[in-house]
Write a protein that holds these residues in place. Structure first.
Motif, PDB file in Angstrom:
ATOM      1  N   ALA A   1     -67.371 -38.521  -9.102  1.00  0.00           N
ATOM      2  CA  ALA A   1     -66.155 -39.053  -9.724  1.00  0.00           C
ATOM      3  C   ALA A   1     -66.222 -40.576  -9.804  1.00  0.00           C
ATOM      4  N   TYR A   2     -66.689 -41.211  -8.744  1.00  0.00           N
ATOM      5  CA  TYR A   2     -66.829 -42.673  -8.751  1.00  0.00           C
ATOM      6  C   TYR A   2     -67.817 -43.118  -9.825  1.00  0.00           C
ATOM      7  N   THR A   3     -68.885 -42.361  -9.982  1.00  0.00           N
ATOM      8  CA  THR A   3     -69.882 -42.692 -10.997  1.00  0.00           C
ATOM      9  C   THR A   3     -69.272 -42.675 -12.391  1.00  0.00           C
ATOM     10  N   ILE A   4     -68.458 -41.673 -12.668  1.00  0.00           N
ATOM     11  CA  ILE A   4     -67.802 -41.569 -13.973  1.00  0.00           C
ATOM     12  C   ILE A   4     -66.926 -42.798 -14.229  1.00  0.00           C
ATOM     13  N   VAL A   5     -66.117 -43.150 -13.242  1.00  0.00           N
ATOM     14  CA  VAL A   5     -65.195 -44.276 -13.408  1.00  0.00           C
ATOM     15  C   VAL A   5     -65.947 -45.601 -13.499  1.00  0.00           C
TER      16      VAL A   5
ATOM     17  N   ASN B   1     -75.528 -43.927 -13.790  1.00  0.00           N
ATOM     18  CA  ASN B   1     -75.681 -42.483 -13.818  1.00  0.00           C
ATOM     19  C   ASN B   1     -75.849 -41.902 -12.414  1.00  0.00           C
ATOM     20  N   ALA B   2     -75.486 -40.634 -12.297  1.00  0.00           N
ATOM     21  CA  ALA B   2     -75.712 -39.871 -11.072  1.00  0.00           C
ATOM     22  C   ALA B   2     -76.939 -38.988 -11.288  1.00  0.00           C
ATOM     23  N   VAL B   3     -77.781 -38.897 -10.272  1.00  0.00           N
ATOM     24  CA  VAL B   3     -79.003 -38.101 -10.383  1.00  0.00           C
ATOM     25  C   VAL B   3     -79.108 -37.150  -9.200  1.00  0.00           C
TER      26      VAL B   3
ATOM     27  N   GLN C   1     -73.665 -40.125 -16.966  1.00  0.00           N
ATOM     28  CA  GLN C   1     -74.169 -38.760 -16.980  1.00  0.00           C
ATOM     29  C   GLN C   1     -74.518 -38.286 -15.572  1.00  0.00           C
ATOM     30  N   PHE C   2     -74.623 -36.971 -15.447  1.00  0.00           N
ATOM     31  CA  PHE C   2     -74.993 -36.317 -14.189  1.00  0.00           C
ATOM     32  C   PHE C   2     -76.281 -35.559 -14.470  1.00  0.00           C
ATOM     33  N   TYR C   3     -77.408 -36.176 -14.128  1.00  0.00           N
ATOM     34  CA  TYR C   3     -78.707 -35.569 -14.403  1.00  0.00           C
ATOM     35  C   TYR C   3     -79.075 -34.542 -13.338  1.00  0.00           C
ATOM     36  N   SER C   4     -79.567 -33.387 -13.768  1.00  0.00           N
ATOM     37  CA  SER C   4     -80.032 -32.382 -12.832  1.00  0.00           C
ATOM     38  C   SER C   4     -80.981 -31.419 -13.524  1.00  0.00           C
TER      39      SER C   4
ATOM     40  N   THR D   1     -81.297 -28.717 -20.459  1.00  0.00           N
ATOM     41  CA  THR D   1     -80.770 -29.982 -20.972  1.00  0.00           C
ATOM     42  C   THR D   1     -81.010 -31.159 -20.036  1.00  0.00           C
ATOM     43  N   GLY D   2     -81.188 -30.889 -18.761  1.00  0.00           N
ATOM     44  CA  GLY D   2     -81.326 -31.960 -17.777  1.00  0.00           C
ATOM     45  C   GLY D   2     -80.003 -32.590 -17.389  1.00  0.00           C
ATOM     46  N   ILE D   3     -78.904 -32.106 -17.951  1.00  0.00           N
ATOM     47  CA  ILE D   3     -77.577 -32.636 -17.672  1.00  0.00           C
ATOM     48  C   ILE D   3     -76.742 -31.562 -16.982  1.00  0.00           C
ATOM     49  N   SER D   4     -76.203 -31.891 -15.826  1.00  0.00           N
ATOM     50  CA  SER D   4     -75.404 -30.940 -15.062  1.00  0.00           C
ATOM     51  C   SER D   4     -73.930 -31.049 -15.427  1.00  0.00           C
TER      52      SER D   4
END
Length: 245
Positions: A172-176, A189-191, A230-233, A240-243
């Motif tokens: 959530a912090y990453t988004i904001v 980004n979050a990974v 983005q949230f990479y996973s 897609t590599g995006i969670s």
């Protein structure tokens, strides 16, 4: 030469991330809570011919340690190009929603969430001096609320409550943070490095440390056209590599 600070970098994924970025020509400030372990990690990299590395003592749970690290790095460089918030803890087990003491929650949050905020705010001025600043928050697929709500998800039954909550908060912090920096050159980004065999999980994960670190490095080295917020996973969304959040 671009510069990067990596917290919790004296071992495992953080250490390998340092190695891979050194191989790409970055100057690495190798963050470690323990001065001796940090020095040993830096010496190991230098022994491998990767000498653009410097250990920095930084305990993300301790604001005075963060401020001291900021002062030390600021004396050496006016610019920080990349911040990788890698330091994290799992917390004591078992963790359940009804029996885990709130003090245990606070301990995990201090490292995984509040520590990231404190470090980011302490170094944001140096990052703003970079023409292409990057912030990578190392998270976990277990921080996805969408996936945790899906009974068909492969990790649906894995719910260490304080760890899950801390990584969801970090996401959530990453988004904001990405939103607040949306009109700048920042990429935030979050990974999720994936379920990786490390000391963190008693080497139970199927993934390798080099592969996990490569995911972090990819986000740290995004070009100007790369995404932010983005949230990479690759682990949870290999197509897609995006969670999902």
């Amino acid at each position: 030469m671009k510069t990067v600070l990596i917290t919790g970098a004296n071992k495992s994924i953080g250490f390998e991330t340092a190695r891979q970025l050194l191989q790409q020509g970055y100057y690495v400030y190798l963050g470690s809570r323990d001065a001796q372990k940090g020095q040993q990690a830096a010496d190991q990299l230098r022994a491998d011919g990767l000498d653009q590395v410097e250990p920095v003592v930084i305990d993300v749970d301790d604001p005075s340690s963060i401020n001291a690290a900021r002062a030390a790095i600021g004396q050496k460089t006016p610019v920080l190009d990349v911040l990788i918030n890698n330091a994290g803890i799992h917390g004591s087990m078992p963790q359940t929603s009804l029996e885990t003491d709130s003090r245990a929650f606070r301990q995990v949050f201090d490292t995984n969430f509040f520590g990231v905020i404190d470090v980011t705010q302490a170094f944001i001025d140096l990052l703003r001096q970079s023409p292409a600043p990057r912030i990578v928050n190392v998270t976990s697929g277990l921080g996805s609320l969408t996936l945790h709500s899906d009974p068909t998800w492969k990790y649906h039954a894995v719910k260490p409550t304080s760890y899950v909550a801390s990584k969801a908060a970090l996401n959530a912090y990453t988004i904001v943070l990405a939103h607040d920096l949306r009109d700048t050159a920042f990429k935030v980004n979050a990974v999720d490095p994936g379920y990786t065999a490390t000391d963190f999980n008693n080497h139970s994960g199927p993934g390798t440390v080099p592969d996990a670190a490569a995911r972090v490095v990819k986000a740290a080295t995004l070009d100007a056209d790369g995404p932010t917020g983005q949230f990479y996973s690759d682990d949870n969304s290999p197509e897609t590599g995006i969670s999902p959040w």
